[in-house]
Scaffold this active site. Structure first.
Site, PDB file in Angstrom:
ATOM      1  N   ARG A 108       0.881  -1.174   0.000  1.00 25.52           N
ATOM      2  CA  ARG A 108       0.000   0.000   0.000  1.00 25.52           C
ATOM      3  C   ARG A 108       0.916   1.221   0.000  1.00 25.52           C
ATOM      4  O   ARG A 108       1.668   1.447   0.968  1.00 25.52           O
ATOM      5  CB  ARG A 108      -0.899  -0.012   1.238  1.00 25.52           C
ATOM      6  CG  ARG A 108      -1.855   1.186   1.364  1.00 25.52           C
ATOM      7  CD  ARG A 108      -2.703   1.011   2.619  1.00 25.52           C
ATOM      8  NE  ARG A 108      -3.442   2.200   2.959  1.00 25.52           N
ATOM      9  CZ  ARG A 108      -4.710   2.445   2.610  1.00 25.52           C
ATOM     10  NH1 ARG A 108      -5.361   1.549   1.876  1.00 25.52           N
ATOM     11  NH2 ARG A 108      -5.311   3.552   2.969  1.00 25.52           N
ATOM     12  N   HIS A 135      -7.353   1.654  -6.786  1.00 26.49           N
ATOM     13  CA  HIS A 135      -7.663   0.933  -5.538  1.00 26.49           C
ATOM     14  C   HIS A 135      -8.556  -0.261  -5.889  1.00 26.49           C
ATOM     15  O   HIS A 135      -9.717  -0.332  -5.478  1.00 26.49           O
ATOM     16  CB  HIS A 135      -8.369   1.874  -4.569  1.00 26.49           C
ATOM     17  CG  HIS A 135      -8.335   1.427  -3.140  1.00 26.49           C
ATOM     18  ND1 HIS A 135      -7.814   0.215  -2.741  1.00 26.49           N
ATOM     19  CD2 HIS A 135      -8.778   2.034  -1.994  1.00 26.49           C
ATOM     20  CE1 HIS A 135      -7.929   0.087  -1.432  1.00 26.49           C
ATOM     21  NE2 HIS A 135      -8.508   1.181  -0.957  1.00 26.49           N
ATOM     22  N   ASP A 223     -16.392   9.617  -1.590  1.00 30.40           N
ATOM     23  CA  ASP A 223     -15.170   9.307  -0.861  1.00 30.40           C
ATOM     24  C   ASP A 223     -14.734  10.576  -0.141  1.00 30.40           C
ATOM     25  O   ASP A 223     -15.197  11.680  -0.464  1.00 30.40           O
ATOM     26  CB  ASP A 223     -14.085   8.839  -1.847  1.00 30.40           C
ATOM     27  CG  ASP A 223     -12.865   8.224  -1.173  1.00 30.40           C
ATOM     28  OD1 ASP A 223     -12.869   8.069   0.062  1.00 30.40           O
ATOM     29  OD2 ASP A 223     -11.903   7.897  -1.897  1.00 30.40           O
TER      30      ASP A 223
END
Length: 306
Positions: A108, A135, A223
């Site tokens: 990540r 993602h 988001d």
């Protein structure tokens, strides 16, 4: 041939479909079990997953750790700052070293080029746990949640509100692969690139207003507007406010529309509390599904499905 999961297109439509089916099936098979109990078949028994974090994480860290355990394997977790990677050792050398210790690598990070380089030099599967570009693991969990809500992906309308970011890019890629539509409303200066829109293979559209995006939508998604490390927060927040998801905006979607948010959330910014905590919200199911999605992604990487 080593299977890497850097973007959804690495699996393709058949692979994504197989991942989703496996995630749903395995979740149902262990309903009511303790979280630490391995699946009955323990399909990744003896496997070790390396987890490397250059960005903070809650869902990715815990879900991947639980995922490999439930599949019968184990995880070794490290922040980049605790590794020589954080002191200048190259991604290429790190990939070679971790490949000698572990059976797969999840990273990540920020720059997508790091994940690509990791995959180039690793001799084991590499999984993109998040980059600034995409993602894919999050989107698998989102698609699983949508299917579990009783909807079929082909022909679905997903409305996206706010930032034209990495999660939107992966949603548009999913739309092209799985034949649903993404209509995104993003302020000027924060729209996705033409290359990101092209990932949708004609199924992704950018519109000017929030209401236009949401009208007739089956699923409404947003988001956080300010991601880790982003500057000029006040300017960005001001530009984003017309794209806030509130009850009036949700009313423009289909009556049975569902709300998704990958979390962490800032109530009162990108979404109002009455929406994110309301009856149309599936955020907790969505968050849990990160675990089940990661398990299926791991199995795909090891060639057990798809």
């Amino acid at each position: 041939m080593t299977r890497h999961f850097l973007n959804l297109s690495d699996a393709g439509p058949d692979g994504v479909a197989a991942i989703l089916a496996d995630a749903i099936e395995r979740k149902a098979a262990r309903a009511g079990w303790p979280k630490g109990k391995p699946d009955a078949d323990a399909p990744l028994s003896g496997r070790v997953l390396a987890m490397v974090f250059e960005k903070n994480s809650t869902r990715t860290r815990f879900s991947f750790d639980a995922a490999i355990r439930q599949l019968g394997g184990a995880a070794i977790i490290s922040d980049a700052g605790q590794m020589q990677l954080g002191r200048g050792e190259s991604i290429a050398d790190t990939a070679r070293i971790l490949s000698g210790y572990c059976d797969a690598i999840m990273i990540r990070t920020d720059d997508h080029a790091k994940v690509v380089e990791m995959a180039e030099y690793a001799s084991v599967p590499v999984i993109n746990g998040l980059t600034d570009y995409s993602h894919p693991c999050q989107i698998v969990a989102d698609l699983q949640t949508i299917i579990e809500s009783g909807r079929s992906l082909p022909g679905l309308k997903v409305a996206w509100l706010g930032d034209g970011n990495n999660v939107l890019a992966s949603f548009m890629e999913a739309a092209g692969l799985m034949h649903f539509d993404v209509v995104a409303a993003c302020p000027q200066g924060f729209q996705p690139s033409d290359a990101d829109v092209a990932l949708g293979q004609g199924r992704a559209t950018i519109v000017g207003t929030a209401k236009e995006a949401v009208e007739g939508a089956d699923v409404v998604v947003t988001d956080t507007w300010i991601s880790m490390g982003q500057a000029h927060a006040e300017t960005k927040l001001a530009a984003m406010m017309p794209f806030q998801v509130d009850a009036a905006l949700m009313a423009a979607a289909k009556p049975d529309a569902k709300f998704l948010h990958c979390l962490p959330a800032h109530r009162g910014e990108e979404v109002t509390p009455d929406v994110i905590d309301g009856p149309q919200s599936l955020i907790w199911q969505e968050a849990e599904n990160r675990l089940h999605a990661q398990k299926a992604i791991l199995r795909w990487c090891f060639g057990q499905i798809g």
